[in-house]
Design a protein around this motif. Structure first.
Motif, PDB file in Angstrom:
ATOM      1  N   GLY A 157       0.815  -1.211   0.000  1.00  0.00           N
ATOM      2  CA  GLY A 157       0.000   0.000   0.000  1.00  0.00           C
ATOM      3  C   GLY A 157       0.847   1.258   0.000  1.00  0.00           C
ATOM      4  O   GLY A 157       0.499   2.254  -0.644  1.00  0.00           O
ATOM      5  N   THR A 158       1.960   1.222   0.719  1.00  0.00           N
ATOM      6  CA  THR A 158       2.854   2.382   0.754  1.00  0.00           C
ATOM      7  C   THR A 158       3.466   2.636  -0.615  1.00  0.00           C
ATOM      8  O   THR A 158       3.562   3.786  -1.061  1.00  0.00           O
ATOM      9  CB  THR A 158       3.954   2.157   1.800  1.00  0.00           C
ATOM     10  N   ALA A 172       0.838   4.082  -2.898  1.00  0.00           N
ATOM     11  CA  ALA A 172       0.592   5.489  -2.576  1.00  0.00           C
ATOM     12  C   ALA A 172       1.696   6.380  -3.134  1.00  0.00           C
ATOM     13  O   ALA A 172       1.434   7.472  -3.645  1.00  0.00           O
ATOM     14  CB  ALA A 172       0.471   5.654  -1.059  1.00  0.00           C
ATOM     15  N   ASP A 190       1.220   6.934  -6.776  1.00  0.00           N
ATOM     16  CA  ASP A 190       0.132   7.871  -7.059  1.00  0.00           C
ATOM     17  C   ASP A 190       0.463   9.301  -6.649  1.00  0.00           C
ATOM     18  O   ASP A 190      -0.343  10.216  -6.893  1.00  0.00           O
ATOM     19  CB  ASP A 190      -1.143   7.426  -6.347  1.00  0.00           C
ATOM     20  N   THR A 222       0.776  10.407  -3.486  1.00  0.00           N
ATOM     21  CA  THR A 222       0.158  10.782  -2.214  1.00  0.00           C
ATOM     22  C   THR A 222       1.167  10.614  -1.077  1.00  0.00           C
ATOM     23  O   THR A 222       2.123   9.844  -1.195  1.00  0.00           O
ATOM     24  CB  THR A 222      -1.084   9.920  -1.943  1.00  0.00           C
ATOM     25  N   VAL A 246       3.131   9.326   2.134  1.00  0.00           N
ATOM     26  CA  VAL A 246       3.317   7.956   2.639  1.00  0.00           C
ATOM     27  C   VAL A 246       3.796   7.941   4.084  1.00  0.00           C
ATOM     28  O   VAL A 246       4.104   6.870   4.613  1.00  0.00           O
ATOM     29  CB  VAL A 246       4.325   7.189   1.749  1.00  0.00           C
ATOM     30  N   GLN A 287       1.668   5.585   6.386  1.00  0.00           N
ATOM     31  CA  GLN A 287       1.904   4.151   6.181  1.00  0.00           C
ATOM     32  C   GLN A 287       3.267   3.728   6.729  1.00  0.00           C
ATOM     33  O   GLN A 287       3.401   2.654   7.319  1.00  0.00           O
ATOM     34  CB  GLN A 287       1.811   3.805   4.696  1.00  0.00           C
TER      35      GLN A 287
END
Length: 227
Positions: free
Chosen positions: A183-184, A187, A190, A192, A194, A197
């Motif tokens: 997930g990190t 992100a 994208d 966004t 981190v 996370q």
């Protein structure tokens, strides 16, 4: 304190020297890591956009399986030659010696995976920022994998088909680390932030460092008493 640190250092150096004498235990997880990442595009899709989106997950899953592959040897050799019984009888706390063995395992398995990651990440077309974040997540996450895995390795010590049982026990516990790690990286790809996370992964590392050595030491005593 000096004797405890000296004992931990001695255990780490002994495990590092033993790994040099048995290079197959050291090289097999690394070769497995490389082969999984290289074969994945051939078996699924070689498209650049797909690999860029799935690359973080591919590398994280390959790293997780590589660490899992090496866990059976964490205590096995010491159990076979009687060294493990001597560690239990040492005046130093057993959890510190277990922590030293786990650190040696990470130095031999987790750290080389982190070093290899940038090269393999380029192969799956990750951008520079994603590669940096991926390496950071693996640097935080692979010690957690070794610490959690030490509990399963201690519990299955001396059992037949221990590798299969170890996998069934440990993989569910690895899922949160895998989710946070992938997930990190997603992100970061994208664009966004981190930091949240990474903080969660750091919390997982602190929790594993706090609890896993005690649990592994207790599991070792149980396995040796049953053996």
């Amino acid at each position: 304190m000096t004797s405890e640190l000296g004992a931990m250092k001695a255990v780490i150096l002994r495990d590092l020297k033993s790994a040099v004498r048995q290079p197959s235990d050291l090289l097999n997880p690394l070769l497995f890591f490389v082969l999984v990442v290289m074969l994945f595009p051939l078996g699924v899709s070689p498209e650049v956009e797909f690999l860029r989106q799935a690359g973080g997950g591919i590398l994280w899953v390959a790293a997780l399986l590589s660490v899992l592959l090496s866990l059976d040897h964490l205590f096995r050799h010491d159990f076979d030659d009687g060294t493990l019984e001597q560690l239990v009888l040492q005046p130093q706390p057993l959890f510190l010696l277990v922590l030293a063995k786990t650190l040696a395992h990470w130095l031999l398995t987790g750290l080389p995976l982190v070093v290899l990651t940038p090269l393999l990440a380029v192969m799956v077309h990750l951008d520079g920022n994603s590669i940096r974040v991926l390496c950071l997540t693996l640097l935080i996450g692979t010690p957690v994998l070794s610490l959690i895995g030490s509990i399963g390795a201690a519990l299955t010590l001396g059992l037949r088909s221990a590798g299969v049982l170890l996998s069934l026990m440990i993989i569910p516990l690895y899922i949160p680390v895998l989710i946070f790690g992938t997930g990190t990286v997603m992100a970061a790809a994208d664009g966004t932030p981190v930091a949240g996370q990474l903080a969660l992964m750091g919390a997982c590392l602190v929790l594993a460092l706090t609890l896993a050595p005690f649990a592994s030491a207790a599991a070792l005593r149980i396995s040796l008493s049953n053996g």
